[in-house]
Design a protein around this motif. Structure first.
Motif, PDB file in Angstrom:
ATOM      1  N   ARG A 280     -24.065  74.215  18.939  1.00 15.79           N
ATOM      2  CA  ARG A 280     -23.175  73.487  18.024  1.00 15.79           C
ATOM      3  C   ARG A 280     -23.981  72.689  17.002  1.00 15.79           C
ATOM      4  O   ARG A 280     -23.671  72.685  15.807  1.00 15.79           O
ATOM      5  CB  ARG A 280     -22.272  72.543  18.820  1.00 15.79           C
ATOM      6  CG  ARG A 280     -21.226  71.825  17.992  1.00 15.79           C
ATOM      7  CD  ARG A 280     -20.429  70.862  18.849  1.00 15.79           C
ATOM      8  NE  ARG A 280     -21.228  69.732  19.264  1.00 15.79           N
ATOM      9  CZ  ARG A 280     -21.404  68.646  18.520  1.00 15.79           C
ATOM     10  NH1 ARG A 280     -20.848  68.558  17.322  1.00 15.79           N
ATOM     11  NH2 ARG A 280     -22.134  67.644  18.967  1.00 15.79           N
TER      12      ARG A 280
ATOM     13  N   LEU B 182     -23.385  65.653   8.919  1.00 23.25           N
ATOM     14  CA  LEU B 182     -23.753  66.838   9.696  1.00 23.25           C
ATOM     15  C   LEU B 182     -25.215  66.818  10.111  1.00 23.25           C
ATOM     16  O   LEU B 182     -25.555  67.098  11.256  1.00 23.25           O
ATOM     17  CB  LEU B 182     -23.477  68.102   8.872  1.00 23.25           C
ATOM     18  CG  LEU B 182     -22.015  68.513   8.719  1.00 23.25           C
ATOM     19  CD1 LEU B 182     -21.882  69.552   7.610  1.00 23.25           C
ATOM     20  CD2 LEU B 182     -21.469  69.060  10.024  1.00 23.25           C
TER      21      LEU B 182
ATOM     22  N   ARG C 119     -24.167  73.033  12.956  1.00 21.62           N
ATOM     23  CA  ARG C 119     -23.958  71.916  12.028  1.00 21.62           C
ATOM     24  C   ARG C 119     -25.098  71.847  11.013  1.00 21.62           C
ATOM     25  O   ARG C 119     -24.878  71.624   9.818  1.00 21.62           O
ATOM     26  CB  ARG C 119     -23.875  70.598  12.802  1.00 21.62           C
ATOM     27  CG  ARG C 119     -22.620  70.422  13.625  1.00 21.62           C
ATOM     28  CD  ARG C 119     -22.695  69.158  14.448  1.00 21.62           C
ATOM     29  NE  ARG C 119     -22.583  67.984  13.609  1.00 21.62           N
ATOM     30  CZ  ARG C 119     -21.493  67.226  13.506  1.00 21.62           C
ATOM     31  NH1 ARG C 119     -20.422  67.537  14.201  1.00 21.62           N
ATOM     32  NH2 ARG C 119     -21.465  66.173  12.725  1.00 21.62           N
ATOM     33  N   ASN C 120     -26.317  72.045  11.497  1.00 23.71           N
ATOM     34  CA  ASN C 120     -27.473  72.031  10.599  1.00 23.71           C
ATOM     35  C   ASN C 120     -27.381  73.151   9.573  1.00 23.71           C
ATOM     36  O   ASN C 120     -27.701  72.971   8.390  1.00 23.71           O
ATOM     37  CB  ASN C 120     -28.754  72.183  11.417  1.00 23.71           C
ATOM     38  CG  ASN C 120     -29.630  70.958  11.325  1.00 23.71           C
ATOM     39  OD1 ASN C 120     -29.220  69.933  10.789  1.00 23.71           O
ATOM     40  ND2 ASN C 120     -30.831  71.057  11.849  1.00 23.71           N
TER      41      ASN C 120
END
Length: 391
Positions: free
Chosen positions: A182, A246, A186-187
Motif C-alpha cells: 500500500r 502521500l 502511495r509513493n
C-alpha cells in the motif's frame, strides 16, 4: 470392558482427536486476515476440546498497550474491554507454560471476575508461542459436561496452539506485506502526480501568462485567462498537498529525521517558513506513537497551507517522564468561533482533523485546537509514553 477393549477405545478417541486437530488446523491455515482468523481459532479450540467457554488474548506488538486483540467464544456477551493483565488469564503468556486449574477460585492468583462475567469453575490455558516469541494466551473454561480438564485436553490444546501461533504469525506477515504494498502504491501515485498532473498544471499557468502578456486588458478574454491562471495555481497547490500527504505516509523509525523531512518538503511547496524545536534526545517510541505525531504535524501543516494565510509556523516537541507533546502554532487568521465550537463538540470540523484526533485518543492522548490571543491557531497533542515493560 476388558483391558484390550479400553485400549481400543482410547486409540479410537485419539484418532478422532487427531483428525479434528488436522481439520481445524487446515481451516485456520487458510485464513490471512487477522481478526477473522483469531475468532476462528478460539471457536475451533472450544469445539476441539468440547469446552463451554473459550478466549484468546494477543499481546500488543508495539508496546503501546497490553493487548492488541481479545476474542471469545460461548460468552453471553461481547467483553466491554481488555482484561487487566492480572489473574490466571495472564499466567500462560507470562510463564510460557500451560496452566490447568480444577477450581479457579482456589488458585492463589485468582482475582475474581468482573460483574456479568460467565462462571468459570475449571480453567485450561496455554501460551501462544512462535519460536521463542510469546504471542498471547489461548484459554478455555469448564470442560465437556462440566468436568475438569485432563492432561489429554492440555496436550491436545498445546498441539493446536502451536498451529494457531504459526497461523497468527503468517497473518501478521501478510498484513505487513500488504501495508508495504500500500505504501509503495502511495509513493507511485505521488510520483505520477508530480511527473504528470503537476507539470501539466504548471504548463497551463505558463501558457496563460504568455497570452495575458499579449492581450490588451480590456479584451473580453483577459478576465477569462486570469481566471484560468488562478484555477491552475489553485489546482497546483491541491496536487502538491496530495503529493505531500502521500509521500510522507511511510516515514518510520527516526522521528527527528521524519519531522525534518516533513518540514523541508512543506517549505519547498509553500512560501511559509517553519521553525522546528526538538529536544536533544528522543527516546525510542512505538511505531503507532511515531505515526500519531507525524500525522498531527502533517495534517496541521496541510491545514496551515490551505486555510491560514500564515507566514510562519512553529513546531515544538516536548518530553517529560510520562508523555510526549507536540504543538503547531501559526501566525495566520485562525479559526472562526463556529468552526472551533464544531471541533470541540466532535462534529467533524475536517476529516483530517477528526482522523488525527481519533488516532491520538486511541493511544490515550489528548488533542486541542485553539486560537492564539495574538492571532493564528495552536494545535497541541499530548500522548503517554509507552511503559518500559509489559506486566
Amino acid at each position: 470392558m476388558s483391558g484390550e477393549g479400553k485400549e481400543l477405545e482410547r486409540l479410537r478417541r485419539k484418532v478422532k482427536e487427531l483428525s479434528s486437530l488436522v481439520e481445524v488446523s487446515t481451516l485456520i491455515a487458510s485464513r490471512l486476515d487477522i481478526e477473522p482468523l483469531l475468532q476462528d481459532i478460539v471457536e475451533a479450540a472450544t469445539r476441539l476440546i468440547g469446552a463451554e467457554l473459550g478466549g484468546l488474548l494477543v499481546l500488543s506488538q508495539d508496546g503501546s498497550r497490553l493487548y492488541d486483540y481479545f476474542k471469545v467464544c460461548g460468552w453471553p456477551f461481547e467483553p466491554a474491554g481488555f482484561p487487566s493483565g492480572r489473574g490466571i488469564y495472564s499466567l500462560p503468556y507470562k510463564t510460557g507454560q500451560p496452566l490447568r486449574v480444577d477450581r479457579v477460585r482456589d488458585h492463589p492468583q485468582s482475582v475474581g471476575f468482573p460483574p456479568g462475567h460467565p462462571f468459570v469453575e475449571a480453567f485450561l490455558g496455554v501460551p501462544l508461542k512462535f519460536k521463542d516469541k510469546i504471542l498471547g494466551t489461548l484459554f478455555l473454561g469448564n470442560g465437556p459436561g462440566g468436568r475438569t480438564f485432563t492432561a489429554e485436553d492440555e496436550e491436545l490444546l498445546m498441539a493446536f496452539a502451536t498451529q494457531a501461533s504459526i497461523a497468527i504469525e503468517n497473518a501478521r506477515l501478510y498484513a505487513k506485506a500488504r501495508e508495504l504494498a500500500r505504501l509503495q502504491e502511495r509513493n507511485r501515485i505521488a510520483q505520477e502526480l508530480h511527473d504528470t498532473v503537476a507539470q501539466l498544471l504548471f504548463a497551463i499557468g505558463i501558457e496563460a501568462d504568455w497570452c495575458l502578456e499579449r492581450l490588451p486588458q480590456d479584451s473580453h478574454f483577459y478576465g477569462k485567462l486570469q481566471a484560468i491562471k488562478r484555477l491552475a495555481a489553485r489546482a497546483t497547490n491541491e496536487v502538491r498537498n496530495a503529493i505531500f500527504a502521500l509521500s510522507n505516509a511511510h516515514k518510520e523509525g527516526d522521528l527527528r529525521k521524519a519531522l525534518r523531512e516533513i518540514v523541508d518538503e512543506f517549505e519547498a511547496m509553500s512560501t511559509i517558513k517553519v521553525g522546528l524545536v526538538l529536544p536533544e534526545t528522543i527516546p525510542p517510541l512505538t511505531p503507532r506513537l511515531e505515526e500519531a505525531i507525524r500525522r498531527v504535524v502533517r495534517e496541521s501543516l496541510s491545514n496551515v497551507h490551505k486555510h491560514s494565510r500564515a507566514q510562519l509556523v512553529m513546531i515544538s516537541l516536548t518530553l517529560d517522564d510520562t508523555r510526549i507533546g507536540v504543538s503547531i502554532q501559526d501566525d495566520g487568521v485562525g479559526l472562526s468561533e463556529e468552526s472551533l465550537t464544531r471541533f470541540l463538540k466532535g462534529d467533524g470540523l475536517h476529516f483530517g482533523i477528526t482522523s488525527m484526533r481519533r488516532m491520538v485518543e486511541e493511544l490515550g492522548g489528548t488533542l486541542t485546537i485553539a486560537n492564539n490571543d495574538d492571532g493564528g491557531l495552536m494545535v497541541k497533542a499530548f500522548l503517554p509514553l509507552p511503559q518500559e515493560e509489559v506486566v
